[in-house]
Design a protein around this motif. Structure first.
Motif, PDB file in Angstrom:
ATOM      1  N   ALA A 228      14.309  18.301 -11.760  1.00 13.16           N
ATOM      2  CA  ALA A 228      14.234  16.938 -12.273  1.00 13.16           C
ATOM      3  C   ALA A 228      15.595  16.483 -12.805  1.00 13.16           C
ATOM      4  O   ALA A 228      16.026  15.347 -12.558  1.00 13.16           O
ATOM      5  CB  ALA A 228      13.174  16.851 -13.366  1.00 13.16           C
ATOM      6  N   ARG A 229      16.289  17.354 -13.534  1.00 15.31           N
ATOM      7  CA  ARG A 229      17.603  17.003 -14.065  1.00 15.31           C
ATOM      8  C   ARG A 229      18.604  16.747 -12.935  1.00 15.31           C
ATOM      9  O   ARG A 229      19.397  15.790 -12.991  1.00 15.31           O
ATOM     10  CB  ARG A 229      18.117  18.117 -14.983  1.00 15.31           C
ATOM     11  N   SER A 230      18.585  17.587 -11.908  1.00 17.83           N
ATOM     12  CA  SER A 230      19.506  17.413 -10.781  1.00 17.83           C
ATOM     13  C   SER A 230      19.210  16.111 -10.045  1.00 17.83           C
ATOM     14  O   SER A 230      20.133  15.388  -9.642  1.00 17.83           O
ATOM     15  CB  SER A 230      19.384  18.600  -9.830  1.00 17.83           C
ATOM     16  N   PHE A 231      17.936  15.789  -9.896  1.00  9.25           N
ATOM     17  CA  PHE A 231      17.550  14.558  -9.212  1.00  9.25           C
ATOM     18  C   PHE A 231      18.060  13.337  -9.971  1.00  9.25           C
ATOM     19  O   PHE A 231      18.620  12.403  -9.372  1.00  9.25           O
ATOM     20  CB  PHE A 231      16.024  14.504  -9.076  1.00  9.25           C
ATOM     21  N   LEU A 232      17.899  13.326 -11.272  1.00 10.61           N
ATOM     22  CA  LEU A 232      18.348  12.185 -12.075  1.00 10.61           C
ATOM     23  C   LEU A 232      19.867  12.084 -12.096  1.00 10.61           C
ATOM     24  O   LEU A 232      20.431  10.985 -12.001  1.00 10.61           O
ATOM     25  CB  LEU A 232      17.808  12.308 -13.499  1.00 10.61           C
ATOM     26  N   ALA A 233      20.555  13.220 -12.218  1.00 11.97           N
ATOM     27  CA  ALA A 233      22.017  13.203 -12.244  1.00 11.97           C
ATOM     28  C   ALA A 233      22.595  12.711 -10.920  1.00 11.97           C
ATOM     29  O   ALA A 233      23.630  12.033 -10.905  1.00 11.97           O
ATOM     30  CB  ALA A 233      22.540  14.601 -12.567  1.00 11.97           C
ATOM     31  N   ALA A 234      21.918  13.027  -9.818  1.00 14.00           N
ATOM     32  CA  ALA A 234      22.399  12.587  -8.508  1.00 14.00           C
ATOM     33  C   ALA A 234      22.114  11.109  -8.264  1.00 14.00           C
ATOM     34  O   ALA A 234      22.875  10.424  -7.576  1.00 14.00           O
ATOM     35  CB  ALA A 234      21.748  13.429  -7.412  1.00 14.00           C
ATOM     36  N   GLY A 235      21.016  10.596  -8.825  1.00 10.88           N
ATOM     37  CA  GLY A 235      20.624   9.209  -8.557  1.00 10.88           C
ATOM     38  C   GLY A 235      21.216   8.188  -9.494  1.00 10.88           C
ATOM     39  O   GLY A 235      21.239   6.999  -9.174  1.00 10.88           O
ATOM     40  N   ILE A 236      21.705   8.615 -10.668  1.00 15.23           N
ATOM     41  CA  ILE A 236      22.237   7.677 -11.664  1.00 15.23           C
ATOM     42  C   ILE A 236      23.653   8.109 -12.019  1.00 15.23           C
ATOM     43  O   ILE A 236      23.885   9.231 -12.463  1.00 15.23           O
ATOM     44  CB  ILE A 236      21.351   7.655 -12.922  1.00 15.23           C
TER      45      ILE A 236
END
Length: 285
Positions: A228-236
């Motif tokens: 979840a953290r990697s997904f958010l860091a990549a998208g924002i």
């Protein structure tokens, strides 16, 4: 062998006897220094264990994402897309506003927090007076306020306060929020309202100063914290504060580590000074 040991003991006693009190003082000082170092490390470890046991309560979620200003629609879409992977989402908005009451002529600067009472908090409890679940007490025409607002305005539960263009009935007294540690120093009385009530108040407009938090409760399987953290860091791409229950308050953890290291260094230095004074009685005999 025994005679040699007895001789060494007699020599040690002869050397320490003329300055026995000083020798005893230094021995006790060294013991206290060692005890202080051990106790400090033990306290730090115990505090970390205590934080870990209530970690989810401290952020009211498994994962928390906080923005210092309101996110745009593209960022909101990324944040909400985690729900398609099984996560539950609760949004909160925090801002400052002047709050007025019919019982006082002077408005009071207050901290306004808009929440969804049906989902917030995922962990922990919002403590109210009278005691009741948040979703029962907080409606779109109601507000839950901290006691200092009642004291400063002379209001009581059941009175009406004005926030922006909206008027809200005081439904209960706010005693504590599980994730209050994340917001730092109070700038005024705390007030909880619903997200719809915030829209009705007209406080959030273009250029308004407000912060937004996205709280997630992750599913038991499938979506992990790291994913979840990697997904958010990549998208924002813009700056945001992401914390999870493994380290619910990084600033507190860093401050604790620095304090522990600093005090340990002082204790070690004091221990070395005490140890260096130990031979002195022997040299002056």
């Amino acid at each position: 062998m025994k005679r040699k040991i007895r001789f060494e003991l007699r020599m040690a006693w002869r050397e320490t006897r003329p300055a026995f009190r000083r020798f005893l003082f230094l021995t006790l000082a060294i013991a206290l220094g060692v005890g202080a170092l051990t106790g400090l490390k033990g306290f730090s470890a115990a505090l970390n264990r205590s934080i870990a046991r209530s970690a989810r309560d401290l952020i009211a979620a498994d994962l928390s994402v906080r923005f210092s200003s309101l996110p745009n629609q593209k960022e909101i879409a990324v944040l909400e897309s985690l729900t398609a992977q099984g996560a539950r989402l609760s949004r909160t908005t925090e801002t400052l506003s002047m709050v007025s009451s019919s019982k006082t002529s002077d408005p009071i600067l207050s901290e306004i927090r808009a929440v969804d009472p049906q989902t917030y908090p995922f962990y922990g409890t919002v403590e109210l007076e009278p005691a009741a679940p948040l979703h029962r007490m907080l409606s779109d025409d109601a507000a839950i306020v901290s006691r200092d607002l009642l004291i400063r305005t002379g209001s009581v539960v059941g009175d009406v306060i004005q926030i922006g263009t909206g008027r809200y009935r005081i439904a209960a007294i706010l005693k504590s929020e599980p994730d209050r540690i994340a917001f730092g120093v109070n700038l005024g009385p705390r007030i909880l309202i619903t997200r719809k009530a915030l829209e009705q108040s007209g406080l959030i407009q273009f250029g308004s100063r407000a912060s937004e938090s996205f709280l997630y409760r992750l599913p038991a399987g499938g979506l992990s914290l790291d994913k979840a953290r990697s997904f958010l860091a990549a998208g924002i791409s813009r700056r945001m504060r992401i914390v999870d229950y493994r380290n619910p308050n990084p600033s507190v953890s860093r401050a604790l580590e620095r304090a522990t290291g600093f005090l340990s260094l002082i204790g070690l230095l004091a221990l070395l000074l005490e140890a260096s004074g130990l031979p002195q009685p022997c040299t002056h005999i």
